[in-house]
Design a protein around this motif. Sequence first.
Motif, PDB file in Angstrom:
ATOM      1  N   ASP A 104     -21.225  -9.289  18.188  1.00 49.05           N
ATOM      2  CA  ASP A 104     -20.958 -10.211  17.215  1.00 49.05           C
ATOM      3  C   ASP A 104     -22.485 -10.211  16.316  1.00 49.05           C
ATOM      4  O   ASP A 104     -23.342  -9.823  16.721  1.00 49.05           O
ATOM      5  CB  ASP A 104     -21.214 -11.806  17.701  1.00 49.05           C
ATOM      6  N   LEU A 109     -24.636 -15.411  19.719  1.00 50.45           N
ATOM      7  CA  LEU A 109     -24.827 -14.683  21.038  1.00 50.45           C
ATOM      8  C   LEU A 109     -25.935 -15.154  21.718  1.00 50.45           C
ATOM      9  O   LEU A 109     -25.816 -14.986  23.046  1.00 50.45           O
ATOM     10  CB  LEU A 109     -25.454 -13.253  20.519  1.00 50.45           C
ATOM     11  N   ARG A 110     -26.760 -16.058  21.395  1.00 51.01           N
ATOM     12  CA  ARG A 110     -27.658 -16.751  22.021  1.00 51.01           C
ATOM     13  C   ARG A 110     -27.033 -17.791  23.052  1.00 51.01           C
ATOM     14  O   ARG A 110     -27.272 -18.019  24.259  1.00 51.01           O
ATOM     15  CB  ARG A 110     -28.815 -17.572  21.194  1.00 51.01           C
ATOM     16  N   CYS A 138     -17.230 -11.775  19.071  1.00 51.07           N
ATOM     17  CA  CYS A 138     -17.117 -12.580  20.594  1.00 51.07           C
ATOM     18  C   CYS A 138     -17.608 -13.622  20.327  1.00 51.07           C
ATOM     19  O   CYS A 138     -17.491 -14.661  21.086  1.00 51.07           O
ATOM     20  CB  CYS A 138     -17.828 -11.999  21.759  1.00 51.07           C
ATOM     21  N   ALA A 196     -23.821 -17.484  23.973  1.00 53.02           N
ATOM     22  CA  ALA A 196     -23.154 -16.745  25.039  1.00 53.02           C
ATOM     23  C   ALA A 196     -24.135 -16.229  26.120  1.00 53.02           C
ATOM     24  O   ALA A 196     -23.424 -16.151  27.265  1.00 53.02           O
ATOM     25  CB  ALA A 196     -22.659 -15.353  24.346  1.00 53.02           C
ATOM     26  N   GLU A 225     -26.598 -14.107  15.557  1.00 52.83           N
ATOM     27  CA  GLU A 225     -27.541 -14.274  16.724  1.00 52.83           C
ATOM     28  C   GLU A 225     -27.457 -15.728  17.248  1.00 52.83           C
ATOM     29  O   GLU A 225     -27.421 -15.804  18.534  1.00 52.83           O
ATOM     30  CB  GLU A 225     -28.974 -13.975  16.171  1.00 52.83           C
ATOM     31  N   GLY A 236     -18.741 -16.320  23.422  1.00 50.94           N
ATOM     32  CA  GLY A 236     -18.431 -15.589  24.369  1.00 50.94           C
ATOM     33  C   GLY A 236     -17.292 -16.388  25.491  1.00 50.94           C
ATOM     34  O   GLY A 236     -17.325 -16.002  26.637  1.00 50.94           O
TER      35      GLY A 236
END
Length: 83
Positions: free
Chosen positions: A74, A80-81, A53, A83, A77, A56
Amino acid sequence: MTDNRDNWFEEWFNHIYLKVYAHRDDKLAETEVDFLIEVLEPDKQDRILDLCCGAGRHLKRLDALGYRHAVGMDLSEDLLRKA
């Protein structure tokens, strides 16, 4: 960066990715998600997995459209942070 060519993706998709691919923005994600919704016709209660992803973008659009059971996964990191 390591020289392990088998795991290149572990280091490639980091905070730099967002700068290199800045043209992949929310507007593009809206167009892509809207197309998929039109073609696949999912129910708002369906579970949706956005694998890889990233930051996001697609999940943001799905949420705006009322798809509350969409989740992302995902390896990065950094992304994702974001997102």
